[in-house]
Scaffold this active site. Structure first.
Site, PDB file in Angstrom:
ATOM      1  N   LYS A   1       0.999  -1.211  -0.175  1.00 47.30           N
ATOM      2  CA  LYS A   1       0.023   0.035   0.083  1.00 47.30           C
ATOM      3  C   LYS A   1       1.053   1.302   0.016  1.00 47.30           C
ATOM      4  O   LYS A   1       0.430   2.113  -0.755  1.00 47.30           O
ATOM      5  CB  LYS A   1      -0.880   0.195   1.274  1.00 47.30           C
ATOM      6  CG  LYS A   1      -1.895   1.153   1.153  1.00 47.30           C
ATOM      7  CD  LYS A   1      -2.724   1.248   0.110  1.00 47.30           C
ATOM      8  CE  LYS A   1      -3.785   2.533   0.136  1.00 47.30           C
ATOM      9  NZ  LYS A   1      -4.372   2.850  -1.138  1.00 47.30           N
TER      10      LYS A   1
ATOM     11  N   CYS B   1      -3.542  11.095   1.370  1.00 47.86           N
ATOM     12  CA  CYS B   1      -3.098   9.997   1.162  1.00 47.86           C
ATOM     13  C   CYS B   1      -1.527  10.108   0.589  1.00 47.86           C
ATOM     14  O   CYS B   1      -0.718   9.870   1.319  1.00 47.86           O
ATOM     15  CB  CYS B   1      -3.774   9.175   0.126  1.00 47.86           C
ATOM     16  SG  CYS B   1      -5.844   8.951   0.899  1.00 47.86           S
TER      17      CYS B   1
HETATM   18  N1  LIG Z   1     -10.182   8.901   1.205  1.00 50.99           N
HETATM   19  C1  LIG Z   1      -9.456   8.043   0.488  1.00 50.99           C
HETATM   20  O1  LIG Z   1      -9.308   8.236  -0.943  1.00 50.99           O
HETATM   21  C2  LIG Z   1      -8.797   6.813   0.904  1.00 50.99           C
HETATM   22  C3  LIG Z   1      -8.369   6.554   2.403  1.00 50.99           C
HETATM   23  N2  LIG Z   1      -7.538   5.555   2.579  1.00 50.99           N
HETATM   24  C4  LIG Z   1      -7.376   4.997   4.122  1.00 50.99           C
HETATM   25  O2  LIG Z   1      -8.549   4.834   4.683  1.00 50.99           O
HETATM   26  C5  LIG Z   1      -8.525   5.407   6.131  1.00 50.99           C
HETATM   27  C6  LIG Z   1      -9.648   6.174   6.401  1.00 50.99           C
HETATM   28  O3  LIG Z   1      -9.810   7.289   5.593  1.00 50.99           O
HETATM   29  P1  LIG Z   1     -11.077   8.201   5.328  1.00 50.99           P
HETATM   30  O4  LIG Z   1     -12.194   7.273   5.197  1.00 50.99           O
HETATM   31  O5  LIG Z   1     -10.671   9.077   3.790  1.00 50.99           O
HETATM   32  O6  LIG Z   1     -11.156   9.058   6.462  1.00 50.99           O
HETATM   33  P2  LIG Z   1     -12.310  10.107   6.891  1.00 50.99           P
HETATM   34  O7  LIG Z   1     -11.753  11.219   7.677  1.00 50.99           O
HETATM   35  O8  LIG Z   1     -13.274  10.356   5.737  1.00 50.99           O
HETATM   36  O9  LIG Z   1     -13.469   9.392   7.828  1.00 50.99           O
HETATM   37  C7  LIG Z   1     -12.810   8.729   9.213  1.00 50.99           C
HETATM   38  C8  LIG Z   1     -13.741   8.404  10.002  1.00 50.99           C
HETATM   39  O10 LIG Z   1     -13.526   7.656  11.185  1.00 50.99           O
HETATM   40  C9  LIG Z   1     -13.960   8.155  12.386  1.00 50.99           C
HETATM   41  N3  LIG Z   1     -13.357   7.710  13.709  1.00 50.99           N
HETATM   42  C10 LIG Z   1     -12.105   8.515  13.667  1.00 50.99           C
HETATM   43  N4  LIG Z   1     -11.622   7.807  15.006  1.00 50.99           N
HETATM   44  C11 LIG Z   1     -12.381   6.721  15.168  1.00 50.99           C
HETATM   45  C12 LIG Z   1     -12.454   5.510  16.086  1.00 50.99           C
HETATM   46  N5  LIG Z   1     -11.516   5.557  16.985  1.00 50.99           N
HETATM   47  N6  LIG Z   1     -13.140   4.827  16.101  1.00 50.99           N
HETATM   48  C13 LIG Z   1     -14.255   4.688  15.075  1.00 50.99           C
HETATM   49  N7  LIG Z   1     -14.562   5.871  13.963  1.00 50.99           N
HETATM   50  C14 LIG Z   1     -13.542   6.730  14.377  1.00 50.99           C
HETATM   51  C15 LIG Z   1     -14.196   9.673  12.137  1.00 50.99           C
HETATM   52  O11 LIG Z   1     -15.254  10.260  12.825  1.00 50.99           O
HETATM   53  C16 LIG Z   1     -14.780   9.604  10.519  1.00 50.99           C
HETATM   54  O12 LIG Z   1     -15.927   9.496  10.496  1.00 50.99           O
HETATM   55  C17 LIG Z   1      -7.228   5.927   6.304  1.00 50.99           C
HETATM   56  O13 LIG Z   1      -6.229   5.250   6.801  1.00 50.99           O
HETATM   57  C18 LIG Z   1      -6.695   6.250   4.872  1.00 50.99           C
HETATM   58  O14 LIG Z   1      -5.354   6.218   4.623  1.00 50.99           O
HETATM   59  C19 LIG Z   1      -7.256   4.311   1.771  1.00 50.99           C
HETATM   60  C20 LIG Z   1      -7.501   4.527   0.273  1.00 50.99           C
HETATM   61  C21 LIG Z   1      -8.284   5.807  -0.065  1.00 50.99           C
HETATM   62  C1  LIG Z   2      -1.617   4.690  -6.169  1.00 47.19           C
HETATM   63  C2  LIG Z   2      -2.979   5.707  -6.468  1.00 47.19           C
HETATM   64  O1  LIG Z   2      -3.375   5.811  -7.514  1.00 47.19           O
HETATM   65  N1  LIG Z   2      -3.702   5.892  -5.146  1.00 47.19           N
HETATM   66  C3  LIG Z   2      -4.865   6.544  -5.483  1.00 47.19           C
HETATM   67  C4  LIG Z   2      -4.787   8.067  -4.387  1.00 47.19           C
HETATM   68  O2  LIG Z   2      -6.037   8.487  -4.532  1.00 47.19           O
HETATM   69  P1  LIG Z   2      -6.155  10.063  -4.289  1.00 47.19           P
HETATM   70  O3  LIG Z   2      -7.632  10.374  -4.181  1.00 47.19           O
HETATM   71  O4  LIG Z   2      -5.108  10.610  -3.314  1.00 47.19           O
HETATM   72  O5  LIG Z   2      -5.940  11.011  -6.036  1.00 47.19           O
HETATM   73  P2  LIG Z   2      -4.443  10.743  -6.664  1.00 47.19           P
HETATM   74  O6  LIG Z   2      -5.096  10.700  -8.167  1.00 47.19           O
HETATM   75  O7  LIG Z   2      -3.710   9.956  -6.527  1.00 47.19           O
HETATM   76  O8  LIG Z   2      -4.020  12.450  -6.766  1.00 47.19           O
HETATM   77  C5  LIG Z   2      -3.252  12.823  -5.548  1.00 47.19           C
HETATM   78  C6  LIG Z   2      -2.680  14.233  -6.088  1.00 47.19           C
HETATM   79  O9  LIG Z   2      -1.938  14.116  -6.993  1.00 47.19           O
HETATM   80  C7  LIG Z   2      -2.310  14.828  -7.999  1.00 47.19           C
HETATM   81  N2  LIG Z   2      -1.652  14.140  -9.292  1.00 47.19           N
HETATM   82  C8  LIG Z   2      -2.324  12.975  -9.508  1.00 47.19           C
HETATM   83  C9  LIG Z   2      -1.737  12.370 -10.792  1.00 47.19           C
HETATM   84  C10 LIG Z   2      -0.989  12.977 -11.484  1.00 47.19           C
HETATM   85  O10 LIG Z   2      -0.570  12.506 -12.565  1.00 47.19           O
HETATM   86  N3  LIG Z   2      -0.373  14.419 -11.190  1.00 47.19           N
HETATM   87  C11 LIG Z   2      -0.939  14.729  -9.909  1.00 47.19           C
HETATM   88  O11 LIG Z   2      -0.424  16.007  -9.794  1.00 47.19           O
HETATM   89  C12 LIG Z   2      -3.497  15.047  -7.823  1.00 47.19           C
HETATM   90  O12 LIG Z   2      -4.103  16.152  -8.500  1.00 47.19           O
HETATM   91  C13 LIG Z   2      -3.979  15.134  -6.552  1.00 47.19           C
HETATM   92  O13 LIG Z   2      -3.759  16.499  -5.986  1.00 47.19           O
HETATM   93  O14 LIG Z   2      -4.848   7.406  -3.167  1.00 47.19           O
HETATM   94  C14 LIG Z   2      -5.688   6.593  -2.551  1.00 47.19           C
HETATM   95  C15 LIG Z   2      -5.124   6.179  -1.324  1.00 47.19           C
HETATM   96  O15 LIG Z   2      -4.350   5.495  -0.842  1.00 47.19           O
HETATM   97  O16 LIG Z   2      -5.717   7.078  -0.329  1.00 47.19           O
HETATM   98  C16 LIG Z   2      -5.834   5.240  -3.441  1.00 47.19           C
HETATM   99  O17 LIG Z   2      -6.628   4.386  -2.926  1.00 47.19           O
HETATM  100  C17 LIG Z   2      -6.161   5.726  -4.912  1.00 47.19           C
HETATM  101  O18 LIG Z   2      -6.023   4.574  -5.562  1.00 47.19           O
END
Ligand SMILES: NC(=O)C1=CN([C@@H]2O[C@H](COP(=O)(O)OP(=O)(O)OC[C@H]3O[C@@H](n4cnc5c(N)ncnc54)[C@H](O)[C@@H]3O)[C@@H](O)[C@H]2O)C=CC1
Ligand SMILES: CC(=O)N[C@@H]1[C@@H](OP(=O)(O)OP(=O)(O)OC[C@H]2O[C@@H](n3ccc(=O)[nH]c3=O)[C@H](O)[C@@H]2O)O[C@H](C(=O)O)[C@@H](O)[C@@H]1O
Length: 456
Positions: A237, A291
Site C-alpha cells: 500500500k 493519502c
Molecule cells: N480517502 C481516500 O481516498 C482513501 C483513504 N484510505 C485510508 O482509509 C482510512 C480512512 O480514511 P477516510 O475514510 O478517508 O477518513 P475520513 O476522515 O473520511 O473518515 C474517518 C472516520 O473515522 C471516524 N473515526 C475516527 N476515529 C475513530 C475511532 N477511534 N473509532 C471509530 N471511528 C473513528 C471519524 O469520525 C470519521 O467519520 C485512512 O487510513 C486512509 O489512509 C485508503 C484509500 C483511499
Molecule cells: C496509487 C494511487 O493511485 N492511489 C490513489 C490515491 O487517490 P487520491 O484520491 O489521493 O488521488 P490521486 O489521483 O492519487 O491524486 C493525488 C494528488 O496528486 C495529483 N496528481 C495525480 C496524478 C498525476 O498524474 N498528477 C498529479 O498532480 C492530484 O491532482 C492530487 O492532488 O490514493 C488513494 C489512497 O491510498 O488513499 C488510493 O486508494 C487511490 O487508488
C-alpha cells in the site's frame, strides 16, 4: 437482525474453506467496521449488502445518527446513498458510537479510521490505537481483526497484534490479525471495493491470511492477492502511493524545463508514454489529499536508512504551489503589472477534480503565497463550499458569478480540473492571463500559460 456473536469461531475454525465462506455470506460471523468516513461507510455498506450482519462504528455522533436514519453523510459516491438506505432499512447495517459494545458482538473487526501525520510529519496512529483498544475490550477466541487503514510498515505485526493480545488477555494464537489495504479512490468507492483492482491481504500468521483471503474472496469480484505476511501487505500500500508521489514529482520537475528548452513537455511525456515501460504522470500544481502526500512519511519515519529520492520527490511536489505562484508573478510582470496590485481568481480548491476534499490542496498554498505578495485573491469551486475551507486566504466567489466578474481579474489560475470548468468561456477574462496548471484549457484567445506546455 441484531449482532449476536456465534460460538462458531472464524479464526482457526475447523471448517473447510467453502463452508466458512458460505457461513460468512449467510451472516454467521457478525462484522464490525470501525470508521464510517469516506472509505469506511462504503466498505460497511458493501459488507452489509453481502452478509446482512454489520455494525458500523464511529465516534462522531452525527455520522452515527445519519446512518441510523438511513442517510449517507458521505457525498459524491455513486450508489452509496441508496445502498445505505437499503441496508439500514432491512437491518443489514446498524450504526453505533459504542466501539467496545460492537466489538463484543462481532467476529470480524475491520478498522478503517484515519491515519494522518502529526505536526512533526510523524504518523499519527491515535485513531487506530483507540479503535484497537475498543476491539480488545470485546475480542474473543476465534475472532479476526483486519486493518484497512493505511499504516507504516510493521504496524500490524509490531503494534496492533501485541496490543490486542495484551489488552484482551488472549494468547496471540487465539485470534487472527491481518492487514488488507483499502485501494479505493473517492468518487468510485463502491466500484473499487467490489473489485476494480485485486484485493491485497497479509496476515500476521498463515491462518490469519488464509481466513482474510477467504472472506475478501466473497467481497471482491477481482482476485485476492496473498502478500505472504502483514508487513509485506503494508509495504504494498505504501509503496504504490510512494511510486505515485515520485512519478508525479518527475513530471513536475520535467515541466520546469518548458521555458528554458522552449519545448512542450506534456507532448513529450504523452509521446514517451506510447511505449509500455514508460508511464510518466501529469504535471500539476502540487500533490494534495490525505493519502499520497502522507505515505512517503509512513516509510521514512520507520527506517533510519537515508531515502533521498523519496524525500526529494516530496519536496519537489511541495514546491509546485510556489512554482505556480512565481509563474503568475512573472506573467503579470511581463504585462507591466505588480502582483500587489493584481486581482487573481483561483478556479478550484479541491485537491483533485470531482471530490469535495481540500486537505493539503495546492490551491490553499497558492492563495497564501499570492496574498502574502499583496494580491487580492478570490477562489471558487463547483464541488467544495469555499466559504467553509479552513485557512483559505481567498474571498469566495460563486461559480455562477465567474463570467460576470471575469473582466476584473488580472490573472485566473485553473488549479483543479473540475468538469464544470470545461465549459467556461475563458475569453471573458478579457483583461487577464490564464495559468492552466492541469493542461485542460482549450480554445482561449487570451494568453494562456500551461504548466508543462508554456505560453500559448
Ligand atoms: N480517502 C481516500 O481516498 C482513501 C483513504 N484510505 C485510508 O482509509 C482510512 C480512512 O480514511 P477516510 O475514510 O478517508 O477518513 P475520513 O476522515 O473520511 O473518515 C474517518 C472516520 O473515522 C471516524 N473515526 C475516527 N476515529 C475513530 C475511532 N477511534 N473509532 C471509530 N471511528 C473513528 C471519524 O469520525 C470519521 O467519520 C485512512 O487510513 C486512509 O489512509 C485508503 C484509500 C483511499
Ligand atoms: C496509487 C494511487 O493511485 N492511489 C490513489 C490515491 O487517490 P487520491 O484520491 O489521493 O488521488 P490521486 O489521483 O492519487 O491524486 C493525488 C494528488 O496528486 C495529483 N496528481 C495525480 C496524478 C498525476 O498524474 N498528477 C498529479 O498532480 C492530484 O491532482 C492530487 O492532488 O490514493 C488513494 C489512497 O491510498 O488513499 C488510493 O486508494 C487511490 O487508488
Amino acid at each position: 437482525m441484531t449482532a449476536v456473536r456465534p460460538e462458531r469461531p472464524l479464526y482457526a475454525a475447523d471448517s473447510a474453506d467453502r463452508a466458512l465462506q458460505e457461513a460468512f455470506v449467510e451472516g454467521a460471523f457478525p462484522v464490525a467496521v470501525y470508521g464510517l468516513g469516506k472509505m469506511g461507510l462504503p466498505l460497511a455498506a458493501v459488507f452489509a449488502d453481502l452478509t446482512g450482519n454489520v455494525t458500523g462504528v464511529d465516534i462522531d455522533p452525527d455520522v452515527v445518527s445519519a446512518v441510523q436514519r438511513g442517510e449517507s453523510p458521505v457525498e459524491g459516491e455513486p450508489g452509496l446513498a441508496e445502498l445505505v438506505a437499503e441496508t439500514t432499512a432491512d437491518g443489514s447495517l446498524r450504526a453505533t458510537s459504542d466501539p467496545a459494545g460492537a466489538a463484543a458482538d462481532a467476529r470480524l473487526h475491520v478498522v478503517i479510521v484515519p491515519t494522518l501525520l502529526d505536526e512533526t510529519k510523524d504518523p499519527d496512529l491515535s485513531a487506530l490505537l483507540a479503535a484497537v483498544d475498543a476491539i480488545a475490550e470485546g475480542l474473543s477466541h476465534g475472532d479476526l481483526v483486519v486493518v484497512e487503514s493505511t499504516v507504516p510498515p510493521g504496524t500490524t505485526r509490531d503494534v496492533v497484534a501485541p496490543r490486542l493480545a495484551e489488552r484482551s488477555g488472549l494468547d496471540p494464537g487465539e485470534f487472527g490479525v491481518a492487514f488488507c489495504p483499502e485501494r479505493t479512490a473517492s468518487g468510485r468507492a463502491l466500484e473499487d471495493i467490489r473489485g476494480a483492482y485485486p484485493k491485497v491481504v497479509g496476515g500476521v500468521d498463515a491462518e490469519s491470511e488464509r481466513v482474510a483471503s477467504l472472506l475478501y474472496d466473497e467481497v471482491t469480484s477481482n482476485e485476492v492477492v496473498r502478500a505472504g505476511d502483514a508487513t509485506t501487505a503494508e509495504c504494498v500500500k505504501v509503496f504504490e502511493g510512494i511510486y505515485r508521489d515520485v512519478n508525479i514529482a518527475l513530471a513536475n520537475e520535467l515541466a520546469r524545463v518548458v521555458d528554458p528548452l522552449d519545448v512542450d513537455v506534456s507532448r513529450a511525456i504523452e509521446v514517451a508514454n506510447t511505449q509500455p515501460f514508460c508511464d510518466i504522470h501529469d504535471p500539476g500544481p502540487g500533490v494534495g489529499g490525505h493519502c499520497i502526500p502522507l505515505y512517503p512519511h509512513f516509510l521514512t519515519s520507520q527506517v533510519e536508512t537515508d531515502l533521498p529520492l523519496i524525500e526529494t520527490s516530496r519536496s519537489v511536489n511541495d514546491a509546485m504551489p510556489a512554482f505556480v505562484t512565481s509563474s503568475v508573478v512573472q506573467l503579470l510582470g511581463d504585462r507591466g503589472l505588480d502582483v500587489a496590485d493584481a486581482d487573481v481568481l483561483l478556479l478550484g480548491v479541491a485537491y483533485r477534480a470531482g471530490v469535495d476534499e481540500t486537505r493539503k490542496a495546492p490551491a490553499s498554498q497558492i492563495a497564501r503565497y499570492l496574498s502574502k505578495l499583496g494580491a487580492s485573491v478570490y477562489a471558487t469551486d463547483p464541488v467544495v463550499d469555499v466559504g467553509d475551507v479552513q485557512d483559505l486566504t481567498a474571498t469566495p466567489l460563486a461559480h455562477d458569478d465567474i463570467e460576470s466578474t471575469a473582466p476584473r481579474f488580472d490573472a485566473v489560475v485553473l488549479v483543479t480540473a473540475h468538469e464544470a470548468y470545461d465549459t467556461i468561456a475563458y475569453d471573458a477574462f478579457e483583461n487577464g492571463i490564464v495559468v492552466d496548471t492541469r493542461d485542460v484549457v482549450e480554445n482561449a484567445s487570451i494568453p494562456v500559460y500551461t504548466i508543462g506546455r508554456g505560453r500559448s
